[in-house]
Design a protein around this motif. Structure first.
Motif, mmCIF file in Angstrom:
data_model
loop_
_atom_site.group_PDB
_atom_site.id
_atom_site.type_symbol
_atom_site.label_atom_id
_atom_site.label_comp_id
_atom_site.label_asym_id
_atom_site.label_seq_id
_atom_site.Cartn_x
_atom_site.Cartn_y
_atom_site.Cartn_z
ATOM 1 N N SER A 25 35.983 -3.080 -28.941
ATOM 2 C CA SER A 25 35.458 -1.811 -28.428
ATOM 3 C C SER A 25 35.762 -1.716 -26.941
ATOM 4 O O SER A 25 35.573 -2.687 -26.193
ATOM 5 C CB SER A 25 33.943 -1.713 -28.651
ATOM 6 N N LEU A 26 36.250 -0.540 -26.520
ATOM 7 C CA LEU A 26 36.540 -0.271 -25.114
ATOM 8 C C LEU A 26 35.504 0.685 -24.552
ATOM 9 O O LEU A 26 35.222 1.726 -25.156
ATOM 10 C CB LEU A 26 37.942 0.336 -24.959
ATOM 11 N N TYR A 27 34.944 0.340 -23.381
ATOM 12 C CA TYR A 27 33.883 1.137 -22.780
ATOM 13 C C TYR A 27 34.205 1.423 -21.316
ATOM 14 O O TYR A 27 34.973 0.694 -20.684
ATOM 15 C CB TYR A 27 32.546 0.380 -22.843
ATOM 16 N N PRO A 28 33.578 2.458 -20.755
ATOM 17 C CA PRO A 28 33.663 2.649 -19.295
ATOM 18 C C PRO A 28 32.769 1.643 -18.586
ATOM 19 O O PRO A 28 32.074 0.839 -19.227
ATOM 20 C CB PRO A 28 33.152 4.086 -19.114
ATOM 21 N N ALA A 29 32.776 1.674 -17.271
ATOM 22 C CA ALA A 29 31.928 0.769 -16.487
ATOM 23 C C ALA A 29 30.460 1.032 -16.773
ATOM 24 O O ALA A 29 30.062 2.131 -17.177
ATOM 25 C CB ALA A 29 32.214 0.960 -15.007
ATOM 26 N N THR A 30 29.640 0.001 -16.569
ATOM 27 C CA THR A 30 28.210 0.125 -16.792
ATOM 28 C C THR A 30 27.440 -0.536 -15.656
ATOM 29 O O THR A 30 27.887 -1.524 -15.080
ATOM 30 C CB THR A 30 27.808 -0.536 -18.127
ATOM 31 N N LYS A 31 26.276 0.014 -15.331
ATOM 32 C CA LYS A 31 25.393 -0.607 -14.340
ATOM 33 C C LYS A 31 24.518 -1.688 -14.981
ATOM 34 O O LYS A 31 23.801 -2.402 -14.286
ATOM 35 C CB LYS A 31 24.510 0.456 -13.679
ATOM 36 N N ASP A 32 24.592 -1.790 -16.297
ATOM 37 C CA ASP A 32 23.766 -2.750 -17.021
ATOM 38 C C ASP A 32 24.577 -3.975 -17.424
ATOM 39 O O ASP A 32 24.323 -4.582 -18.457
ATOM 40 C CB ASP A 32 23.188 -2.063 -18.277
ATOM 41 N N ILE A 33 25.542 -4.358 -16.608
ATOM 42 C CA ILE A 33 26.450 -5.431 -16.989
ATOM 43 C C ILE A 33 25.727 -6.755 -17.153
ATOM 44 O O ILE A 33 26.117 -7.591 -17.979
ATOM 45 C CB ILE A 33 27.603 -5.563 -15.958
ATOM 46 N N ILE A 34 24.641 -6.970 -16.422
ATOM 47 C CA ILE A 34 23.954 -8.266 -16.501
ATOM 48 C C ILE A 34 23.447 -8.534 -17.910
ATOM 49 O O ILE A 34 23.514 -9.665 -18.414
ATOM 50 C CB ILE A 34 22.815 -8.364 -15.460
ATOM 51 N N ASN A 35 22.964 -7.502 -18.591
ATOM 52 C CA ASN A 35 22.487 -7.714 -19.959
ATOM 53 C C ASN A 35 23.634 -7.991 -20.915
ATOM 54 O O ASN A 35 23.469 -8.724 -21.895
ATOM 55 C CB ASN A 35 21.667 -6.511 -20.426
ATOM 56 N N HIS A 36 24.799 -7.430 -20.638
ATOM 57 C CA HIS A 36 25.962 -7.753 -21.468
ATOM 58 C C HIS A 36 26.415 -9.189 -21.230
ATOM 59 O O HIS A 36 26.855 -9.868 -22.165
ATOM 60 C CB HIS A 36 27.095 -6.764 -21.198
ATOM 61 N N TYR A 37 26.307 -9.670 -19.981
ATOM 62 C CA TYR A 37 26.570 -11.082 -19.727
ATOM 63 C C TYR A 37 25.643 -11.937 -20.594
ATOM 64 O O TYR A 37 26.080 -12.888 -21.249
ATOM 65 C CB TYR A 37 26.303 -11.433 -18.253
#
Length: 362
Positions: A247-259
């Protein structure tokens, strides 16, 4: 001291995050800080206002007029130091410094441009003679500068800073054969997403019992008609029937939760400076799967906190993903703990700001 931090925009890129961190830390040291940009992207604007940092954005539809206004601002603004990040802002700051100036100029190269046009880099680095100091964020780039621009003798390597209180681990729920890979980086040839897709195709066609998912967060998913690379990536994903795997997504401000929710960070770039996302992922306690380029071998100790691969070889990328997937849960946990321990030594604020303050004191 009055310091202006200058960059093209405030998009979600690693250089933008680093210059914001630098501005914040210098502000905490008692300096008067301003940030200057010339594109209207305000991803970090709330953070800038929160820390009471001055912000100037010079925009104009006519590029030459915009750059003229930027140079005029840099010449006339009442600052003691200008710190410029990225190639075009660096060049504009160097042009602004031609002639008599009463401010110090520190410029930064953020990528080890291994395969770029040598002549263009040579010309740009001639302009570095106008700077008082050059900062790079990888030892690889310092070696390249020493080799290709030996007349530059004021070069310092400063590794990235990570907010270690914000980017910190939580307990991960690793599953033996369920692998969630996280990729973060702009949609560009440099990031080598094409070969990563080829690698995942190899894994899918190998009939191994590995459940793999790649989530890639780029800059902006603009219209495919305006970005051929995004069009080609989506076409390849569909052609290989990998819609469930990638899946390809735009940038997110919630990157820490994806980490925190992912099994490992994967970054197959052909070249890098010091990838900010790898530093953050280490701090959150993630294993790393990185291309064996530039300073990545300083970030990854093989099988201790990740694996390195050849970015030009999809088979090698696939093999390293499979090797990681086949590790037992305890080993993956130990890799994450090792990453965090390593990050505490490499990316802390004291090391980062002390090195900049030393340069500012010259």
């Amino acid at each position: 001291m009055k310091i202006t931090c200058f960059i093209d925009d405030l998009n979600p890129g690693g250089a933008q995050r680093q210059i914001f961190y630098l501005a914040k830390l210098l502000k905490e040291q008692g300096h008067e800080i301003a940030i200057l940009t010339y594109h209207n992207n305000n991803f970090y604007i709330k953070d800038i206002k929160k820390h009471d940092i001055k912000y100037f954005s010079i925009t104009n539809k006519i590029k030459i007029l915009k750059f003229y206004k930027v140079i005029k601002f840099l010449r006339n603004y009442n600052h003691d130091v200008v710190i410029a990040y990225l190639r075009n802002p660096v060049l504009l700051a160097e042009i602004a410094s031609i002639g008599k100036k009463n401010w110090k100029l520190i410029v930064s190269e953020r990528n080890a441009y291994i395969n770029n046009d040598f002549f263009k880099l040579f010309v740009r680095r001639i302009f570095h003679l106008l700077a008082d100091h050059i900062v790079v964020n990888s030892n690889t780039n310092k070696r390249l500068l020493n080799k290709n621009a030996p007349w530059l003798n004021r070069v310092a390597t400063i590794y990235n800073y990570v907010d270690l209180d914000f980017f910190k681990p939580t307990n991960k729920n690793y599953q033996c054969n369920k692998i969630i890979l996280l990729g973060v980086g702009k949609y560009s040839h440099q990031k080598n997403i094409n070969n990563l897709i080829e690698a995942i195709k190899i894994i899918k066609n190998s009939n191994l019992s590995i459940d793999i998912k790649l989530n890639w967060f780029g800059d902006t998913l603009v219209s495919e008609s305006k970005n051929k690379l995004i069009h080609d990536l989506k076409y390849k994903i569909e052609k290989y029937n990998l819609d469930s795997e990638i899946s390809l997504y735009p940038a997110t401000k919630d990157i820490i939760n994806h980490y925190r929710e992912s099994s490992a960070l994967i970054l197959p770039s052909f070249y890098e400076g010091l990838p900010n996302v790898a530093c953050e992922a280490m701090s959150v306690g993630m294993p790393l799967l990185l291309s064996n380029v530039c300073d990545n071998n300083n970030l990854v100790d093989n099988f201790k906190n990740g694996l390195l691969f050849n970015p030009s070889d999809p088979k090698d990328i696939a093999d390293k993903i499979v090797s990681f997937a086949n590790l037992n849960i305890n080993k993956k946990i130990q890799m994450g703990l090792y990453s965090r321990k390593k990050s505490l030594k490499m990316f802390n604020s004291d090391r980062f700001i002390k090195m900049y303050l030393k340069i500012l004191s010259y």
